[in-house]
Motif scaffolding. Structure first.
Motif, mmCIF file in Angstrom:
data_model
loop_
_atom_site.group_PDB
_atom_site.id
_atom_site.type_symbol
_atom_site.label_atom_id
_atom_site.label_comp_id
_atom_site.label_asym_id
_atom_site.label_seq_id
_atom_site.Cartn_x
_atom_site.Cartn_y
_atom_site.Cartn_z
ATOM 1 N N GLN A 1151 0.448 -1.330 -0.091
ATOM 2 C CA GLN A 1151 0.038 -0.654 0.144
ATOM 3 C C GLN A 1151 0.791 1.319 0.040
ATOM 4 O OE1 GLN A 1151 -2.713 0.183 3.494
ATOM 5 N NE2 GLN A 1151 -3.815 2.628 2.633
ATOM 6 N N CYS A 1152 0.005 2.175 -0.755
ATOM 7 C CA CYS A 1152 1.039 3.892 -1.205
ATOM 8 C C CYS A 1152 0.750 4.125 0.553
ATOM 9 C CB CYS A 1152 1.132 4.187 -1.978
ATOM 10 S SG CYS A 1152 1.529 5.775 -2.023
ATOM 11 N N VAL A 1153 1.498 4.937 1.457
ATOM 12 C CA VAL A 1153 1.149 5.388 1.837
ATOM 13 C C VAL A 1153 2.525 7.223 2.116
ATOM 14 C CG1 VAL A 1153 0.641 3.911 4.364
ATOM 15 C CG2 VAL A 1153 2.933 4.307 3.863
ATOM 16 N N LEU A 1207 6.203 -2.575 3.227
ATOM 17 C CA LEU A 1207 7.092 -3.571 3.350
ATOM 18 C C LEU A 1207 6.487 -4.434 4.157
ATOM 19 C CD1 LEU A 1207 8.898 -5.109 1.895
ATOM 20 C CD2 LEU A 1207 10.742 -4.220 2.616
ATOM 21 N N SER A 1208 6.471 -3.821 5.077
ATOM 22 C CA SER A 1208 6.385 -4.579 6.422
ATOM 23 C C SER A 1208 5.577 -3.567 7.463
ATOM 24 C CB SER A 1208 7.049 -5.828 7.084
ATOM 25 O OG SER A 1208 8.421 -4.243 7.794
ATOM 26 N N PHE A 1209 4.669 -4.279 8.756
ATOM 27 C CA PHE A 1209 5.020 -3.554 9.310
ATOM 28 C C PHE A 1209 4.618 -4.230 11.003
ATOM 29 C CE2 PHE A 1209 1.184 -4.986 7.054
ATOM 30 C CZ PHE A 1209 0.559 -5.890 8.496
ATOM 31 N N LEU A 1216 5.677 0.802 10.530
ATOM 32 C CA LEU A 1216 6.109 0.830 9.208
ATOM 33 C C LEU A 1216 7.618 1.165 8.676
ATOM 34 C CD1 LEU A 1216 2.722 2.991 7.823
ATOM 35 C CD2 LEU A 1216 2.942 0.190 8.915
ATOM 36 N N ARG A 1217 7.171 0.152 7.592
ATOM 37 C CA ARG A 1217 8.843 0.096 6.875
ATOM 38 C C ARG A 1217 8.246 0.098 5.194
ATOM 39 N NH1 ARG A 1217 13.720 -4.399 5.899
ATOM 40 N NH2 ARG A 1217 14.311 -3.204 3.483
#
Length: 1910
Positions: A1151-1153, A1207-1209, A1216-1217
Motif C-alpha cells: 500500500q502507498c502511504v 514493505l512490513s509493519f 512501518l517499513r
C-alpha cells in the motif's frame, strides 16, 4: 660457643708480653685510629639484628684466646669449653712470645736478622685496610660470612658486597646475595673495622668489604697487562658478552659469553684473564678460560708497589729461608712473604717437612693476605688454592671418626691427624687443650706418629681445608654438639649465660646457645626474670624449635614435664591427637595455639568450652599452656583445627540433625553480618544465622539484629545447610512454617508446585533461589516479574524470602527453572502480614527486656478498638501528637483526616479511638471520627458479657474469603488500616506487598479511598487480635478530593485558539484551562501537502474535534494535553464517535502511504504517518541512483512529505517499513501474517528478478570472488566477477571501493540449504537498460563482448573472453560468465613455452580464447588460448545421426563399466552410447562391475536418438532383443575423420527418456564423489582424445580395404579379417585405457570433490593441498581453507619436513590476508609452527612474508628478536642488513653488532655478502670499504678478489676496475691463483675490445712467468 675458662682469661689479661718496639709502633696506633675514625661508619655497617647474636647459629666473631693453638694462627670460633686451665700462664707466655714474630720480621728485620717464625693473621695484628683472601662460608639474606686465613671469620654486609655505582642497577633484596654468591666461592676482601662483641667479653667482630673500589684503589690502565687475572663486577649483560666494572671509573672491561657456563646476574663477581687492552677506548678485554686463569702467573712490573698486590694473585717465588713453622719466600723481585705449616704443598706435613724445601727453590704460590701498614705478606702453597679452587670439605661438625691417624706431633701445641673421611681423607688439628680432660705434660711421649685415635670434629677452617678436632671423652659422649643435633621436644639441661628484657640466653652442654623467651621463662608472667634466672645457674628446658640455627627453648613446667606426643610439623598431625600447646593470640572467634617448630593451629570459639556469650579473653591468657585435641588438619594448606574440649560428645544416628530439621539455640554473640548461636541438639554445637534470615521483612531483620543480645533463645530455627561443624540456620517464619515442603533434592520437586525459598544470588539476567542444602533454582529475567521492564537487581535483594513456582526440571543437567511472578506465586493467606505483626511484638519485647511491674501491661491500655485519653502535645501540619500521662515513652498520633472535623487545642484532653499500635516504635494511631467514638461508647456502656457478645455480633457477618467494601483510614509503610462500614466499622489490616514484591513499587492510596478486600484471617491470638484482609481491586476515587467530571469527551466539537505553531503540531487551548494539540497528520484528509500549517497563524480560532483524552499517566500532571483534529472529514462527520477514537493498523503490504519526516539519521529516515503510527525508510530503499544515495541526508529534511510503499509493519511498535519503488505483492505465508517485529529483519519478498536496486559495496571479495553489495538493512547480494562491467576490461575491480554506492539489477533470487536467501546482482549497464527498453539491447554489443549466460549458446570455434579463476601446473580455469567456467589445459595455454604460469596467468587476468568442445550435460567447456589457426578438420563436427533409428539392434564393444551403466562403442561408427543400469537386464543387477568388463562384445537396441543433443540411448534387455537381428551400420565413404562432437554427445543417456532414473543417477553422483568422477571420466577424456585415433585407425583400415575393390575383399577370408580386427582392437583398447588414465592425471580439479580425490591420491604433496586451499579462497570460504591447512598438517607424513613446512608458509599467508585480527592470528600459527619445525626456518619464512607484504614495522620487530635468538647465524644478520638497506637506513651499527656476535669463521662470508648487498642497493663506497677491510686481513683469498671485481665490473667504472686488477695481479700468489686473476683480467679486456690493453695483460702475465721461473 663456650667461653674460655676464667683462669685462661685472667692469665691473658695479667701477662704482659714482650713485644718489639717496632711492632708496637705499627699495630697499636692503627688500632686507636680505627676506633676513632670508623666510629660513625660502624653504625651504618652494623647488622640490623644485633640482639641476640646466637640465632644465626655460629659465632661470626673471633675470640681472643691465649693458648698454644695461637702458634698456628687458629682463632676458631667453634672452640669448646673443654679447656684445662692448669698452668695456663706457661701456655700464654709461649703464645705471647710467638706474637713478637710480626715485629721480628718487619721491625727487627731492618737490622738484617732473619725472623724465626712466619707471619700469621690473628686478631691482634688484624687492622683496617688489610687485604685478605677468603672463602664464602655462609650466604644469608643480609650478609655473607667469609672464612679467613688462620681460622678467622668475617662478616660482609649486603651493602659492602657491591660498589655503590651498581646499587642503582641491582635490587639488593633478600635473594640477591644468594643469587650472586655461593658457598665455597673464593673472594678477595678488605678489613673495614673490628667491633667488640657486646654479648661476650673478649670477642670481636670482623667487618669486611668486597668492594673492588677499595681492592683496586691504586690500579690504572698502565698497570693492566695481558695475562693478568682481574676480578670485576658484571655491570650489564649484552648480546655477546658482559660489560664489566673494576671498581674504578678510569676503565671498563668486556667478557664475551663464548666459553662461559651458567647464568650471570648483574652485580656478580667474576674473574677473567686479560686478553687485550684497548687504551684508546679504555676497555680491557678478558677471557673466561678457567684453565688459563688457574695457570696465569703475574709478571714482574717495574716500580710495582705493595698497593698493587691483590689477594689470590699467582706469583713465581723462590725459597729464601726455612723458618721454624714455615717457609719464607721472595717474589716479584722486591717482596718477601711467608708460608705457614697449614699452607704448604703437602697438606699432611710430617715432622721432616723441612727436608722438602731448599734455598732458591722455585715454587708457584698465591698471595694469602697483605698488610699495607706493616708490609707483611702471607702466601699459600696449598695445591687447591694454587689451582684457584677452595679446598673440599668432606667432614661435618660433630662427626666422630674412629681410626684417625696421627701425622705429626707438635710439642706443646697439638696433633695433626689424617681423618679417614669419604671420598678422601681430611687433615685435622687437635689443640693440646682439647686432647684430654687433664693436663698433658709431655705430648710427644703419649702420642707417636702413626697412632690411631678417636676424634670428633670441632670446627672447620674452610680456606685451609683443615678441620679442628677434640679427643676428650666428655666431648665424644655429648649428645648435643651442633645445631643439627638439636631436635624439637628434646629435654635438656642448660646453663644461663645472660638475662635480658626479651628473655634469657642459655647454653646447652656442647656449646650450642639458645633463647628462652620471656613468656616461656615461667608458667605465669613474671615481672623480674632476673631473680628467678640467675646467670650461671643450670635449669631444665625443653627445645621448642631450631630454625636457621636459631634455637628456642621453654621452661614452662607443663611443657617440660608433658608426656603427650608433640607436634613439630604438619605431617605429624593426626585427627584425634591430644597434645599440649600454648596460646599465642586470642580473638573473639577463637584462639591461636602454637606447637613445636613454629606449627600453629586454631581453636574456634565453639571448641573453647565457653558458656554462651562468654569472653575467651576472660577464660584464657596469652602464653597459657593448654591441652588440646586435633579435630582436623590440612597439611597442604598448613591448617590445623583444634578443640580444647578433650572428650567430644558422641551422637547416635537417630539424634543427628539433618537438613530441614527444626532446632533451638541460644545466641552466643552477634557479629557484623551474622548471629552465632549454640544449638540445643546433638552432633552440632554451633550455628550461624545471617542477618537476612532473622525475619521475612528486610527492615525487621535489620532491627532484630540490632536488639539481639547474647543469651536470647530462639525456639525454632530451620537447618538450611552444613559447613564443616557449623550449621547454617534461618529464623524466617515462612521457611520454618513450610519446612516439610521445602525440597533438599531435585527428586522432591514437581512442576507447577509452589515452594518457599530464599534468594542466594542476583545477576542481571535473573535470580538464583536456594532451598535446602545446595539445591538451587534459577528464575530468568522473563520469569522473575510480571513486568518485563523491572530491574531485577533493584526489585530483589539477597536473602529475601520468596514463593516460587517450579516451571521446569531437567534431570540430566540438574537444572531447575522457577518463576517468581506475583500472578503465579502470590500467597494464598495473610501469613506475610501476620508474621510482620508477630515479629513486631518480638522486637518490642527485646527492646524493653527488663520492664517494671507497672509497664508489664502497658500495651493492654492501648488495645485496638478501645478508647484512650491523652493530652495534645503538639499540633503539626499533618496531624496532632498526643502524649499519655502514665506512659511517657508512648506517643499517639491523629492525622488530619482522622480529626473528623473536630477542632482541638494544644494541651487539651482528648478521648480517642485506637486504630493501630506499633509496639516496637511505641506509636499509637488514633482517630476522633464520631462513627468510631460512638460505637466504642456504645460497647463500653454494656456489661462485660454483653460487650463480648456485641463484638461477636460485629464479626458474625464476616467469614473467611468474604469480599467486603472498606475505606482506607491510615496508610502505613507496609500495610493499610481500613474500616468496614457495613460491619459496624470493624477495623481490618491489609498488606501492601507480598514475599516476592517487598521492593516493588507500591500503589498509592489516599485516606478515605474505597477499596475492595477479602477476609483472610479472623481476629485471634495467632493474629494478635487483628482482622487480616487481602486487597482485590482499587477504586482511586477519593471521597475527600473528588475531581469534578469534565463536560468534554472524545468526539466533542470544541472551539480552540492556536497558541503556538511547531513543526509537527499546532498547540491549542480550549475550555477552562485545557490544552491540546493537532498533529500534522490531523490537518487534511489526505497527507498530500508539503506544508499543511501554512494556512494557520497564532491566535486564530479553529473548530476541532476531540480524538483522544489525556492518558492516565498524564492525568496527575499539570498541563496534560488532549488530542484534537481539524480534518474536514472529522469536523463535519457525526459526533457519535464513542469514548475513544483508536487508530487501526489496516495497512496492507504494497500500500502507498505518505508521512512527514521528523528525524533524519545516517542510515534511516523516520516519518510520522499519523498520530501514533511511525514509518522508517532505509537509505538503500530511497533511490537507485548512486549520486542520490550519496546525497541522502541533504535530500531529506525534517518536515518534508514523503510517500512510499509498505514493505512490513510491526503491530506492537506501530511501525512501518517503507520502500519508494512499487513492487508486486504475493500472498503472505502463514508465518508472515502477523507481521510482527519484521521491520528490521531480512526481508527479500519484495525483490524479484529484473528489479533495479540501489546498493552499497560492503566488501570486495578476494581473487575473482566479486563484490558483496548491501541492498537492504540486513540484506546482501553478490556481484559475480563477470558482472562488474559492461565490457571485458583487464581489471574490473579497479573502479570500485568499499562504501561506494552502485546501481544494480537482480539476476536471480534463490534459497540456500541453510534457509537463507541468495541474491545475484549485476552492475552491467546493458542489463539495467534492457529492463527499461524492451528491444534487444545486446544487439549493440559486439558478440565477443557478450556474456554467455547459457552453455547452449556456446559452440565450437566460438571466440570468447574470460577471467582466469585458478591456475595449476596442469592448466587453468577461466570464468566465461556467472554460471559457466571453462578449462584450459596446459598445452592450450600459449603458443610458446611458459616458465611461470602464475606470473603469466595471474588470477583475474582477462584472456581471449576459442571454444574447443562443449558438454552441456556435465556443464564442461574446454577452451584454447593459442592464437594459431585451428585445424580445418575439427573434432566438434557433428555426426550424421540419421543412420540410427529407434529399434535398431547394433553391435559394439563395452568401452567402460560404471556403476550407473555401460558405455558402448558402436561398431563401424565413431559413436558411443550409454546403456543405463536399468536397461541392461530384465532382472536386478547387484554388481555391474562383476558381470561386465571392458572390451566385451555386446548387442544392444537403440532406445532413443536425440539429434538435437547428439545422444544415443541403448538397451540390452533380453525382452528387447528377442527375435531381432543385428543391423550393420554402413561406413560413411565420404568421411575421412569421425565426428568428434557427435561422438561426445552420445556419451550420456537422454534425460527425457530415462526420466526419474536419471535423477537417481545425479543424486548418487552428488553423494559419492567417486561416481561423479567416473561419470566425468566417461564423458570427457576418452572421447576427447583417444577415441579419435582408435576410430581413425579403424576407418582408415576400412577405407583402404574398400579402395582395393570388392573383388579383393571377397577373396579374403572373412574369419581371418575378423581375427585381425579383434587383435588390433584389443591393442588399441589397452592404449586407450593408458591414455585415459594419463589424461585424467593431467586434468585440473575444478570442484571440491575433485580436489578431495587429488589429495587422497597424493597425501604428501604440499602443492596439491595448497592449491586446494587456494580453490577455497577463490570461493571466499576462508574457514574451509583453514580446515584444509589443518588437515594437511595432520595428514602429511612426518618425514616430509619440507612438504609440511610449505603448508605452514601457506598458513602464514592465509592468516596474514584473512585473519581477524591479522597480527594475532599470524602469531598463533607462528607459535604452533615453532614447535614442529626448525625455529630459524620458521622465523625466516615469517620474515619473508612480512617483507613481501611490506609490513616493515613487523619485519623490524621480528628481526630484532631473530638477531638475539640466532645471533650466531650469518643468514639472519644478512637479512637484517638487507632490510636496513631496502628501507634506506644506516646499516653500519648492524654490521658492527653482527661482527661482535658472529663466530670468527663466519666473518668473511658475512662481510663479503654485506658488501655485495651494498653494491646492489646503490652504496658502492660502503661495499668497497668492506671489501678492502677483509682483503687487508686475507689478501690471498682469490675468491674475495673475484667477487670484488665482479661487483666493480657491474658498476662499469673502467679506471677503478683496471686499478683493482693491477692490485690483484701484483700480489705474491701461487701460480694457480695468479693464473685465475690474469685470465679474468684478460677476459675483461677482450670484452672491452682494446687490443693494446689485451697485449698489455698478456705481457704482464709473461713477465710473471719469467720472474717465477728465475
Amino acid at each position: 660457643m663456650a667461653p674460655r675458662s676464667e683462669k685462661s682469661q685472667k692469665s691473658k689479661n695479667n701477662d704482659k708480653p714482650k713485644i718489639d718496639k717496632a711492632s708496637k709502633k705499627i699495630s697499636k696506633p692503627k688500632r686507636e685510629h680505627n676506633g676513632a675514625s670508623v666510629k660513625s661508619e660502624s653504625l651504618a655497617l652494623q647488622l640490623e639484628d644485633e640482639v641476640p647474636d646466637f640465632p644465626r647459629g655460629g659465632e661470626f666473631s673471633v675470640k681472643r684466646s691465649s693458648n698454644d693453638y695461637e702458634k698456628f694462627g687458629d682463632e676458631d670460633p667453634l672452640k669448646k669449653v673443654w679447656k684445662n686451665n692448669k698452668k695456663g700462664r706457661k701456655v700464654v707466655s709461649k703464645s705471647e712470645d710467638a706474637e713478637s714474630d710480626w715485629g721480628l720480621l718487619f721491625g727487627a728485620g731492618i737490622t738484617g736478622k732473619l725472623p724465626r717464625r712466619v707471619n700469621r693473621v690473628t686478631l691482634k695484628n688484624l687492622t683496617p685496610g688489610m687485604k685478605l683472601w677468603g672463602v664464602v662460608a655462609e650466604v644469608n639474606n643480609k650478609d655473607l660470612v667469609v672464612s679467613l686465613p688462620g681460622g678467622l671469620r668475617g662478616i660482609v654486609n649486603a651493602s659492602d658486597a657491591l660498589d655503590p655505582i651498581l646499587n642503582d642497577k641491582t635490587e639488593i633484596g633478600e635473594s640477591f646475595l644468594s643469587s650472586v654468591f655461593s658457598v665455597g666461592q673464593l673472594v678477595s676482601c678488605i678489613v673495614l673495622r673490628l667491633d667488640d662483641d657486646k654479648k661476650e667479653k673478649g670477642h670481636r667482630k670482623v667487618w669486611l668489604s668486597l668492594r673492588l673500589s677499595l681492592l683496586h684503589k691504586n690500579f690504572n690502565l698502565d698497570v693492566v697487562q695481558e695475562g693478568m687475572v682481574l676480578a670485576a663486577y658484571v655491570k650489564s649483560i649484552e648480546d655477546h658478552g658482559f660489560i664489566l666494572h673494576f671498581g674504578l671509573p678510569s676503565f671498563t672491561g668486556f667478557l664475551p659469553k663464548e666459553g662461559w657456563n651458567g647464568e650471570v646476574r648483574i652485580g656478580q663477581h667474576v674473574q677473567g684473564l686479560v686478553k687485550s687492552v684497548d687504551k684508546d677506548h679504555k676497555v680491557v678485554y678478558l677471557s673466561s678460560n678457567s684453565d688459563k686463569m688457574s695457570n696465569s702467573v703475574t709478571k714482574d712490573l717495574k716500580g710495582m708497589s705493595i698497593d698493587l698486590l691483590v689477594p689470590g694473585m699467582m706469583v713465581n717465588a723462590r725459597v729464601k729461608s726455612i723458618l721454624e713453622n714455615g717457609v719464607m719466600l721472595s717474589f716479584l723481585t722486591y717482596f718477601t712473604g711467608t708460608v705457614d705449616l697449614f699452607h704448604l704443598q703437602n697438606i699432611y706435613p710430617a715432622a721432616n717437612w723441612k727436608d722438602k724445601y731448599i734455598e732458591s727453590q722455585k715454587v708457584v704460590c698465591r698471595i694469602l693476605f697483605i698488610d699495607p701498614s706493616s708490609r707483611a705478606v702471607g702466601l699459600t702453597l696449598n695445591p687447591h688454592l694454587v689451582q684457584n679452587r677452595a679446598p673440599p670439605s668432606h667432614v661435618k661438625i660433630g662427626d666422630i671418626y674412629e681410626n684417625s691417624k696421627v701425622v705429626r706431633v707438635d710439642k706443646g701445641s697439638g696433633l695433626l691427624l689424617e681423618v679417614p673421611s669419604i671420598p678422601e681423607s681430611t687433615p685435622a688439628f687437635v689443640s693440646i687443650s682439647d686432647i684430654a680432660e687433664e693436663e698433658i705434660q709431655k705430648l710427644e711421649k703419649k702420642y707417636k706418629e702413626g697412632n690411631q685415635v678417636r676424634v670428633r670434629i670441632l670446627g672447620l677452617r674452610h680456606l685451609e681445608g683443615l678441620a679442628t678436632g677434640v679427643l676428650k671423652a666428655s666431648a665424644l659422649e655429648e649428645a648435643v654438639f651442633t645445631h643439627s643435633d638439636v631436635k624439637p621436644g628434646m629435654v635438656v639441661k642448660a646453663k644461663i649465660l645472660s638475662v635480658d628484657s626479651f628473655g634469657a640466653i642459655v647454653q646447652i652442654p656442647g656449646g650450642v646457645k639458645a633463647l628462652c623467651p620471656l613468656r616461656h621463662m615461667s608458667e605465669l608472667e613474671i615481672a623480674k626474670p632476673g631473680k628467678k634466672f640467675q646467670v650461671g645457674a643450670e635449669l631444665v628446658f625443653r627445645v621448642l624449635g631450631c630454625k636457621s640455627k636459631r634455637v628456642t627453648v621453654t621452661h614452662k613446667k607443663t611443657l617440660v614435664k608433658s608426656k603427650l606426643d608433640i607436634i613439630s610439623s604438619f605431617i605429624d598431625v593426626t585427627d584425634g591427637l591430644i597434645t599440649h600447646g600454648w596460646i599465642t593470640k586470642i580473638e573473639d572467634h577463637g584462639c591461636f595455639v602454637r606447637f613445636y617448630n613454629g606449627v600453629q593451629g586454631f581453636a574456634p570459639r565453639s571448641e573453647l568450652g565457653l558458656e554462651p556469650g562468654g569472653d575467651p579473653g576472660a577464660v584464657y591468657n596469652v602464653g597459657q599452656v593448654v591441652k588440646c585435641r586435633v579435630v582436623s588438619s590440612i597439611p597442604a594448606s598448613r591448617r590445623i583445627n583444634l578443640s580444647l574440649i578433650i572428650k567430644p560428645t558422641r551422637v547416635s544416628e537417630d539424634d543427628m540433625v539433618t537438613l530441614g530439621s527444626i532446632v533451638s539455640g541460644i545466641v552466643d554473640r552477634v557479629t557484623s553480618n551474622a548471629v552465632v548461636v549454640y544449638i540445643d541438639s546433638s552432633g552440632f554445637s554451633r550455628g550461624t544465622i545471617s542477618m537476612e534470615h532473622l525475619a521475612d521483612h528486610h527492615g525487621q531483620a535489620t532491627l532484630m539484629k540490632s536488639v539481639l543480645k547474647p543469651g536470647y533463645n530462639f525456639d525454632q530455627l530451620l537447618v538450611l545447610d552444613f559447613k564443616g561443624n557449623n550449621m547454617i540456620l534461618s529464623a524466617k517464619s515462612s521457611l520454618i512454617k513450610y519446612a516439610q515442603q521445602i525440597p533438599s533434592e531435585i527428586s522432591q520437586m514437581h512442576p507447577n508446585s509452589v515452594v518457599h525459598g530464599y534468594i542466594c544470588n542476583l545477576i542481571e539476567t535473573g535470580c538464583f533461589v536456594r532451598f535446602l542444602g545446595q539445591l538451587t533454582g534459577f528464575s530468568p529475567r522473563n520469569k522473575a516479574a510480571d513486568d518485563q521492564k523491572t530491574n531485577i537487581l533493584e526489585a530483589y535483594f539477597i536473602g529475601q524470602s520468596v514463593r516460587c513456582n517450579v516451571s521446569n526440571i531437567s534431570g540430566e543437567t540438574g537444572r531447575v527453572t522457577v518463576s517468581l511472578k506475583q500472578t503465579s506465586c502470590s500467597s494464598a493467606d495473610a501469613s506475610f502480614i501476620n508474621e510482620y505483626f508477630l515479629m513486631d511484638e518480638k522486637i518490642a519485647k527485646l527492646q524493653y527486656k527488663s520492664p517494671s511491674e507497672s509497664d508489664l501491661k502497658w500495651d493492654e491500655k492501648f488495645n485496638i478498638g478501645t478508647l484512650t485519653e491523652g493530652r495534645v502535645e503538639e499540633i503539626k501540619d499533618v496531624g496532632i501528637v498526643v502524649c499519655f500521662e502514665k506512659y511517657n515513652d508512648v506517643f499517639g498520633f491523629i492525622t488530619n483526616y482522622q480529626l473528623g472535623g473536630t477542632v482541638v487545642e494544644k494541651g487539651s484532653l482528648v478521648e480517642a479511638f485506637v486504630l493501630d499500635f506499633a509496639k516496637a516504635e511505641r506509636l499509637v494511631d488514633l482517630t476522633l471520627k464520631p462513627e468510631f467514638i460512638n460505637i466504642s461508647r456504645e460497647r463500653s456502656s454494656m456489661s462485660h458479657t454483653k460487650k463480648k457478645k456485641r463484638q461477636r455480633d460485629a464479626l458474625k457477618g464476616l467469614v473467611l474469603h468474604q469480599t467486603v467494601n472498606a475505606v482506607v483510614e491510615i496508610v502505613k509503610e507496609n500495610y493499610l488500616v481500613v474500616s468496614i462500614p457495613e460491619n459496624n466499622y470493624t477495623l481490618g489490616y491489609a498488606q501492601l506487598s507480598d514475599y516476592n514484591t517487598q521492593r516493588f513499587p507500591r500503589k498509592q492510596y489516599l485516606n478515605g479511598q474505597s477499596v475492595v478486600a477479602s477476609v483472610m484471617a479472623l481476629p485471634s491470638l495467632e493474629t494478635s487480635g487483628r482482622l487480616l484482609l487481602h486487597l482485590n481491586e482499587v477504586n482511586r476515587t477519593s471521597s475527600s478530593k473528588r475531581t469534578k467530571k469534565s463536560s468534554y469527551k472524545v468526539g466533542s466539537l470544541v472551539e480552540a485558539e492556536i497558541t503556538d505553531i511547531k513543526t509537527f503540531e499546532l498547540k491549542l487551548k480550549f475550555g477552562f484551562g485545557l490544552h491540546g494539540r493537532v498533529h500534522i497528520t490531523e490537518v487534511h484528509d489526505a497527507n498530500d501537502l508539503e506544508n499543511p500549517f501554512s494556512g494557520y497563524k497564532i491566535g486564530q480560532t479553529v473548530t476541532a474535534r476531540i480524538v483522544s483524552k489525556p492518558n492516565d499517566a498524564d492525568s496527575s500532571r499539570n498541563g496534560s494535553r488532549w488530542e484534537l483534529s481539524v480534518r474536514p472529514e472529522m469536523v463535519t462527520g457525526s459526533s457519535d464517535i464513542g469514548d475513544n477514537i483508536s487508530e487501526k493498523l489496516d495497512f496492507k503490504i504494497g500500500q502507498c502511504v505518505a508521512g512527514y519526516i521528523y528525524k533524519v539519521e545516517s542510515e534511516w529516515v523516520w516519518l510520522a504517518v499519523s498520530r501514533n503510527v511511525k514509518a522508517q525508510l532505509h537509505i538503500l530503499d530511497s533511490s537507485t541512483e548512486p549520486n542520490e544515495l550519496e546525497d541522502f541526508q541533504n535530500r531529506y529534511h525534517v518536515g518534508r512529505l514523503v510517500s512510499g510503499h509498505v514493505l512490513s509493519f510491526n503491530l506492537e511498535k506501530k511501525l512501518l517499513r517503507l520502500v519508494l519503488r512499487p513492487f508486486s505483492t504475493l500472498p503472505l505465508r502463514t508465518d508472515e501474517e502477523p507481521q510482527t517485529n519484521l521491520v528490521n529483519k531480512e526481508l527479500t519478498a519484495h525483490i524479484r528478478e529484473g528489479d533495479i536496486l540501489g546498493g552499497r559495496i560492503s566488501k570486495i571479495l578476494p581473487g575473482v570472488g566479486g563484490l558483496l553489495v548491501q541492498i537492504g538493512p540486513h540484506t546482501y547480494g553478490k556481484v559475480h566477477f563477470t558482472e562488474l562491467t559492461e565490457k571485458w576490461v583487464p581489471d574490473p575491480l579497479s573502479g570500485y571501493h568499499e562504501g561506494q554506492f552502485v546501481k544494480s539489477v537482480v539476476l536471480e533470487v534463490s534459497n540456500t540449504v541453510r534457509g537463507t536467501v541468495h541474491v545475484d546482482l549485476s552492475l552491467r549497464s546493458s542489463n539495467v537498460r534492457s529492463l527499461k527498453n524492451s528491444s534487444d539491447v545486446h544487439s549493440n554489443v559486439r558478440a565477443i563482448d557478450k556474456c554467455v549466460e547459457k552453455i547452449e549458446d556456446l559452440h565450437p570455434d566460438m571466440v570468447v573472453k574470460g577471467y582466469v579463476k585458478i591456475v595449476s601446473p596442469k592448466g587453468c580455469f577461466i570464468l566465461l560468465s556467472r554460471k559457466i567456467e571453462a578449462r584450459v589445459l596446459l598445452s592450450n595455454l600459449c603458443d610458446q613455452f611458459v616458465t611461470d604460469l602464475v606470473a603469466e596467468f595471474p588470477v583475474g587476468k582477462l584472456v581471449i580464447g576459442r571454444v574447443l568442445s562443449v558438454e552441456p550435460l556435465s556443464n564442461r567447456v574446454e577452451v584454447t588460448l593459442k592464437t594459431s589457426t585451428v585445424s580445418s578438420t575439427s573434432k566438434s563436427e557433428i555426426s550424421d545421426l540419421g543412420k540410427f533409428h529407434v529399434g535398431d539392434v547394433i553391435s559394439g564393444r563395452i568401452k567402460r563399466v560404471e556403476s550407473f551403466g555401460l558405455f558402448i562403442a558402436i561398431d563401424n561408427t565413431n559413436m558411443v552410447g550409454l546403456c543405463h543400469v536399468s536397461e541392461i537386464s530384465d532382472n536386478r543387477i547387484e554388481n555391474i562391475e562383476a558381470k561386465f568388463g571392458a572390451g566385451e562384445k555386446v548387442n544392444a537396441i537403440v532406445l532413443k536418438v536425440d539429434a538435437e543433443k547428439h545422444r544415443v540411448s541403448l538397451g540390452m534387455k533380453n525382452s528387447y532383443l528377442m527375435g531381432e537381428t543385428v543391423v550393420q551400420i554402413p561406413l560413411d565413404e565420404g568421411s575421412n575423420e569421425p565426428n568428434g562432437d557427435g561422438m561426445k554427445s552420445m556419451s550420456t543417456t537422454n534425460c527425457s527418456l530415462l526420466g526419474p532414473l536419471n535423477i537417481e543417477v545425479e543424486y548418487e553422483t552428488d553423494q559419492l564423489p567417486i561416481l561423479s568422477q567416473a561419470e566425468e571420466r566417461a564423458c570427457i577424456p576418452p572421447l576427447d582424445v583417444v577415441l579419435d585415433d582408435f576410430d581413425q585407425l579403424e576407418e582408415n583400415n576400412t577405407n583402404s580395404t574398400s579402395e582395393e575393390g570388392g573383388n579383393k575383399k571377397d577373396a579374403l577370408n572373412e574369419k581371418q579379417i575378423r581375427r585381425e580386427k579383434k587383435k588390433a582392437k584389443e591393442e588399441r583398447e589397452k592404449q586407450i585405457r593408458d591414455d585415459e588414465e594419463r589424461l585424467l592425471e593431467d586434468a585440473v580439479p575444478r570442484t571440491a570433490d575433485e580436489f578431495e580425490k587429488l589429495v587422497r591420491s597424493s597425501p604428501n604433496s604440499s602443492f596439491n593441498w595448497i592449491k586446494y586451499m587456494d580453490f577455497m579462497i577463490s570461493l571466499a570460504d576462508v574457514e574451509k581453507a583453514r580446515s584444509i591447512a589443518e588437515r594437511a598438517l595432520r595428514t602429511i607424513n612426518i618425514r616430509e619436513e619440507n612438504e609440511k613446512f610449505n603448508i605452514w608458509k601457506a598458513y602464514f599467508n592465509l592468516e596474514n590476508k584473512y585473519g581477524n585480527p591479522k597480527e594475532e592470528a599470524v602469531m598463533k600459527v607462528f607459535q604452533r609452527a615453532l614447535q614442529c619445525n626448525d625455529p630459524k626456518k620458521v622465523h625466516l619464512a615469517l620474515l619473508g612474508m612480512f617483507e613481501r607484504t611490506e609490513q616493515h614495522s613487523l619485519a623490524d620487530e621480528l628481526l630484532n628478536k631473530m638477531t638475539k635468538k640466532f645471533k650466531h647465524s650469518c643468514k639472519v644478520w644478512l637479512r637484517r642488513v638487507q632490510n636496513h638497506l631496502l628501507q634506506k637506513k644506516d646499516d653500519v651499527p648492524v654490521v658492527e653488532r653482527a661482527l661482535l656476535s658472529l663466530p670468527q669463521r663466519k666473518h668473511i662470508k658475512f662481510i663479503s655478502q654485506t658488501a655485495i648487498l651494498e653494491f646492489k642497493t646503490g652504496l658502492p663506497d660502503r661495499g668497497r670499504s668492506l671489501f678492502e677491510k677483509v682483503l687487508r686481513e686475507y689478501p690471498k683469498r682469490t675468491d674475495l678478489w673475484s667477487v670484488y671485481l665482479d661487483q666493480e665490473i657491474q658498476r662499469k667504472d673502467k679506471d677503478l676496475i683496471r686499478a683493482l686488477f693491477e692490485r690483484a695481479i701484483s700480489l705474491s700468489l701461487p701460480p694457480k691463483k695468479i693464473k685465475f686473476l690474469f685470465k679474468k683480467y684478460l677476459n675483461y679486456e677482450k670484452l672491452q675490445g682494446d687490443e693494446e690493453r689485451i697485449e698489455s695483460v698478456k705481457r704482464k702475465a709473461m713477465e710473471y712467468v719469467e720472474s717465477t721461473m728465475n
